[in-house]
Design a protein around this motif. Structure first.
Motif, PDB file in Angstrom:
ATOM      1  N   HIS A  63       0.873  -1.188   0.000  1.00  0.00           N
ATOM      2  CA  HIS A  63       0.000   0.000   0.000  1.00  0.00           C
ATOM      3  C   HIS A  63       0.905   1.231   0.000  1.00  0.00           C
ATOM      4  O   HIS A  63       1.344   1.681   1.054  1.00  0.00           O
ATOM      5  CB  HIS A  63      -0.866   0.052   1.261  1.00  0.00           C
ATOM      6  N   ARG A  65       0.127   4.253  -0.838  1.00  0.00           N
ATOM      7  CA  ARG A  65      -0.623   5.480  -0.514  1.00  0.00           C
ATOM      8  C   ARG A  65      -0.653   6.491  -1.652  1.00  0.00           C
ATOM      9  O   ARG A  65      -1.141   7.599  -1.466  1.00  0.00           O
ATOM     10  CB  ARG A  65      -0.052   6.189   0.735  1.00  0.00           C
ATOM     11  N   ASN A  97      -6.696   0.078  -3.007  1.00  0.00           N
ATOM     12  CA  ASN A  97      -7.446   0.990  -2.122  1.00  0.00           C
ATOM     13  C   ASN A  97      -6.695   2.305  -1.968  1.00  0.00           C
ATOM     14  O   ASN A  97      -6.502   2.829  -0.888  1.00  0.00           O
ATOM     15  CB  ASN A  97      -7.716   0.343  -0.757  1.00  0.00           C
ATOM     16  N   TYR A 155     -15.732  -4.581   5.212  1.00  0.00           N
ATOM     17  CA  TYR A 155     -15.505  -3.134   5.342  1.00  0.00           C
ATOM     18  C   TYR A 155     -16.662  -2.343   4.728  1.00  0.00           C
ATOM     19  O   TYR A 155     -17.164  -2.689   3.648  1.00  0.00           O
ATOM     20  CB  TYR A 155     -14.241  -2.721   4.590  1.00  0.00           C
ATOM     21  N   TYR A 166     -12.681   2.798   8.297  1.00  0.00           N
ATOM     22  CA  TYR A 166     -12.085   1.929   9.323  1.00  0.00           C
ATOM     23  C   TYR A 166     -12.896   1.914  10.617  1.00  0.00           C
ATOM     24  O   TYR A 166     -12.816   0.986  11.391  1.00  0.00           O
ATOM     25  CB  TYR A 166     -10.642   2.354   9.604  1.00  0.00           C
ATOM     26  N   HIS A 201      -9.230  -9.756   2.164  1.00  0.00           N
ATOM     27  CA  HIS A 201      -8.931  -9.408   3.555  1.00  0.00           C
ATOM     28  C   HIS A 201      -9.976 -10.155   4.369  1.00  0.00           C
ATOM     29  O   HIS A 201     -11.167  -9.848   4.287  1.00  0.00           O
ATOM     30  CB  HIS A 201      -9.064  -7.891   3.756  1.00  0.00           C
ATOM     31  N   HIS A 257      -2.648 -11.985   3.845  1.00  0.00           N
ATOM     32  CA  HIS A 257      -2.105 -11.798   5.217  1.00  0.00           C
ATOM     33  C   HIS A 257      -2.728 -12.705   6.287  1.00  0.00           C
ATOM     34  O   HIS A 257      -3.306 -12.233   7.247  1.00  0.00           O
ATOM     35  CB  HIS A 257      -2.161 -10.335   5.648  1.00  0.00           C
ATOM     36  N   VAL A 302      -1.375  -4.034  13.684  1.00  0.00           N
ATOM     37  CA  VAL A 302      -1.686  -4.279  12.279  1.00  0.00           C
ATOM     38  C   VAL A 302      -2.951  -5.135  12.240  1.00  0.00           C
ATOM     39  O   VAL A 302      -3.265  -5.808  13.222  1.00  0.00           O
ATOM     40  CB  VAL A 302      -0.472  -4.979  11.589  1.00  0.00           C
ATOM     41  N   TYR A 303      -3.700  -5.049  11.145  1.00  0.00           N
ATOM     42  CA  TYR A 303      -4.886  -5.891  10.962  1.00  0.00           C
ATOM     43  C   TYR A 303      -4.653  -6.846   9.821  1.00  0.00           C
ATOM     44  O   TYR A 303      -4.293  -6.368   8.746  1.00  0.00           O
ATOM     45  CB  TYR A 303      -6.112  -5.046  10.628  1.00  0.00           C
ATOM     46  N   ASP A 330       2.745  -6.551   3.174  1.00  0.00           N
ATOM     47  CA  ASP A 330       1.594  -5.706   3.539  1.00  0.00           C
ATOM     48  C   ASP A 330       2.090  -4.331   4.010  1.00  0.00           C
ATOM     49  O   ASP A 330       1.615  -3.796   5.015  1.00  0.00           O
ATOM     50  CB  ASP A 330       0.716  -6.377   4.605  1.00  0.00           C
ATOM     51  N   ALA A 332       2.192  -0.970   4.859  1.00  0.00           N
ATOM     52  CA  ALA A 332       1.041  -0.069   5.093  1.00  0.00           C
ATOM     53  C   ALA A 332       1.488   1.050   6.023  1.00  0.00           C
ATOM     54  O   ALA A 332       1.186   1.056   7.214  1.00  0.00           O
ATOM     55  CB  ALA A 332      -0.124  -0.853   5.690  1.00  0.00           C
ATOM     56  N   HIS A 334       2.198   4.514   8.058  1.00  0.00           N
ATOM     57  CA  HIS A 334       1.566   5.682   8.672  1.00  0.00           C
ATOM     58  C   HIS A 334       2.704   6.527   9.246  1.00  0.00           C
ATOM     59  O   HIS A 334       3.827   6.034   9.398  1.00  0.00           O
ATOM     60  CB  HIS A 334       0.611   5.253   9.788  1.00  0.00           C
ATOM     61  N   ALA A 348      -3.703   0.975  12.070  1.00  0.00           N
ATOM     62  CA  ALA A 348      -3.018  -0.313  11.944  1.00  0.00           C
ATOM     63  C   ALA A 348      -2.143  -0.299  10.693  1.00  0.00           C
ATOM     64  O   ALA A 348      -2.521   0.291   9.683  1.00  0.00           O
ATOM     65  CB  ALA A 348      -4.050  -1.425  11.847  1.00  0.00           C
ATOM     66  N   GLY A 349      -1.015  -0.942  10.765  1.00  0.00           N
ATOM     67  CA  GLY A 349      -0.135  -1.030   9.591  1.00  0.00           C
ATOM     68  C   GLY A 349       1.250  -0.485   9.912  1.00  0.00           C
ATOM     69  O   GLY A 349       1.428   0.283  10.851  1.00  0.00           O
TER      70      GLY A 349
HETATM   71  O1  DOR Z   1      -3.091  -3.047   9.240  1.00  0.00           O
HETATM   72  C1  DOR Z   1      -3.569  -2.815   8.137  1.00  0.00           C
HETATM   73  N1  DOR Z   1      -3.374  -1.627   7.534  1.00  0.00           N
HETATM   74  N2  DOR Z   1      -4.311  -3.748   7.545  1.00  0.00           N
HETATM   75  C2  DOR Z   1      -4.975  -3.499   6.393  1.00  0.00           C
HETATM   76  O2  DOR Z   1      -5.587  -4.397   5.884  1.00  0.00           O
HETATM   77  C3  DOR Z   1      -4.967  -2.158   5.789  1.00  0.00           C
HETATM   78  C4  DOR Z   1      -3.732  -1.452   6.165  1.00  0.00           C
HETATM   79  C5  DOR Z   1      -3.709  -0.003   5.800  1.00  0.00           C
HETATM   80  O3  DOR Z   1      -3.973   0.308   4.642  1.00  0.00           O
HETATM   81  O4  DOR Z   1      -3.337   0.835   6.638  1.00  0.00           O
END
Ligand code: DOR
Ligand code: ZN
Length: 466
Positions: A63, A65, A97, A155, A166, A201, A257, A302-303, A330, A332, A334, A348-349
């Protein structure tokens, strides 16, 4: 003969074989592989003596972004692909996404134009499934060249931007509630017609919401409580349903994942019955478990969540056995500020693209997997599964000269400030690893050497082969 690049004396790892030889590259392709020295001069010569020469490593789950309205304060494609190259990867698959989201052929075309000038490595793009909103566009999206389809089960989405929500609660304005089973089933049937994978997911959000509220009432803020709110059964139930739908509709199913140990047996059974069901896990589920929380802290949120040691062990055996085809990052990211709060409120991520291969190479040094298994799970199997083999995922004459050179001896420490991604949020800061990717070569061109990025963006968009 003039060769563009010659890689000498390395130990070549391809499929089940390994042998010492030289690789000769011309016009971005592997032109010859020979134990003898071939005649001619070379534009670039790499001495790989004592090192392993692997088919370029692939990360199917990223991801970045990026996008016209992307959250590029967190990360962008320039940095994520630089980070990928620094971590030994030659191809990444970007998730759909983004903002805007990739839900039809037109959005895909725009995203290809947007990402190409920033790509340090080759890239593919996933297509997003939104149920009846874009069911009728999936065939065209497939033909336009998405690598596979992604569905975020459970989702809710924003009705204007199609961004994931989220913190959904029923009745929320501008929200399309999570899809019901009927719509998901029809969507699987549509995807089946394209012949492409649907990656899901797999988390049961209704269950998670109920259980998380219960835990929140108890006031317990521990990691154990966090796991109680997002238990294994939340993954298990969705995987079960998805497999049932895939069996009926003929959709090729890929579980993204996987974190819960229960998934292994269920997926294995479907595979033994002959259904096209595959799965991946991520480096954080293999390298971490709940016991690490006290040391690492909330950055490991994380998810799906990093679970218990028994889950971690089961994922390793699932990988060894081949139930899991591959390992992804994965990635992701932040920002540091966003991830600084408490476990329950932060996003999460994590930034994990640059540590994916180093962690897996360390697993080779530790004797957990062999160098052949490494090449299989990070290159050959993902390439085969997503239809880009042997162009990617092999070291065969005539295919793209994507190559990752690995030194199994070098000892190093992961330092977050050295990561090339915009976000430096990693749970692996301070990890001491043995073995590292030391050179990343994309279609013959060296992008990373000894940890340094030595080239600007040369990456190309790739489609599944016909
Ligand atoms: O932890 C996660 N963050 N799991 C996801 O499936 C999405 C991701 C995100 O895009 O931040
Ligand atoms: Zn993801």
């Amino acid at each position: 003969m003039h060769w563009d690049h010659v890689i000498k004396n390395g130990i070549i790892v391809d499929g089940k074989e390994s042998y010492q030889a030289n690789i000769y590259i011309k016009n971005e392709k592997i032109s010859a592989i020979s134990r003898d020295e071939l005649e001619g001069e070379a534009g670039e010569v790499t001495d790989a003596a004592g090192k392993y020469v692997l088919p370029g490593l692939i990360d199917v789950h990223v991801h970045s972004r990026d996008g016209e309205n992307g959250a590029t304060y967190k990360e962008d494609f320039y940095h994520s692909t630089m980070s990928a190259a620094a971590g030994g990867l030659t191809t990444v698959f970007e998730m759909p996404n983004s903002n805007p989201a990739i839900y039809n052929a037109e959005m895909l075309e725009k995203q290809i134009k947007h990402l190409t000038p920033k790509a340090h490595v080759d890239f593919a793009i996933w297509g997003l499934c939104l149920g009846k909103l874009n069911m009728h566009e999936l065939q065209a999206l497939s033909e336009a060249g998405v690598i596979a389809f992604k569905f975020f089960w459970g989702y809710a989405i924003d009705s204007k931007t199609y961004q994931l929500i989220y913190n959904y609660s029923p009745g929320m304005e501008n929200a399309i509630p999570p899809l019901g089973d009927g719509e998901i089933y029809q969507m699987f049937a549509e995807i089946a017609k394209t012949g492409k994978l649907v990656g899901i997911h797999a988390e049961n959000f209704d269950l998670i919401q109920t259980l998380t509220r219960e835990v929140e009432k108890s006031g317990d803020k521990s990691y154990a409580a966090f796991l109680k709110g997002r238990p294994n059964v939340a993954e298990e139930t969705i995987i079960q349903t998805a497999i049932s739908f895939a069996k009926q509709t003929g959709a090729r199913l890929h579980i993204l994942h996987l974190a819960a140990k229960e998934g292994i047996d269920i997926i294995k059974r479907a595979q033994e019955e002959g259904y096209p069901v595959s799965a991946e896990t991520c480096s954080h589920y293999l390298a971490l478990c709940d016991e690490d929380f006290d040391r690492v802290g909330p950055v490991m949120k994380v998810y799906p969540p990093v679970r218990r040691r028994e889950d971690q062990e089961m994922l390793w055996s699932g990988l060894k056995e081949g139930v899991l085809s591959l390992v992804s990052s994965d990635h992701a990211p932040h920002t540091e500020e966003e991830k600084a709060g408490d476990l329950w409120s932060i996003p999460a991520g994590m930034a994990s693209i640059e540590t994916l291969a180093p962690l897996m190479i360390d697993a080779v040094s530790q004797g957990r997997i062999t160098i052949h298994e490494l090449a299989a799970v990070l290159s050959e199997k993902p390439a085969k599964l997503f239809g880009i083999y042997p162009e990617k995922g092999s070291l065969k004459v005539g295919t793209d000269a994507d190559i990752t050179i690995v030194d199994l001896q070098v000892k190093h420490t992961v330092k977050k400030e050295n990561l090339h991604s915009k976000s430096k949020v990693t749970p692996f800061d301070g990890f001491q690893l043995t073995g590292a990717p030391v050179q990343t070569i994309v279609r013959g061109k060296t992008i990373m050497k000894d940890g340094e990025i030595v080239s600007g963006p040369v990456g190309k968009f790739i489609k599944p082969l016909e």
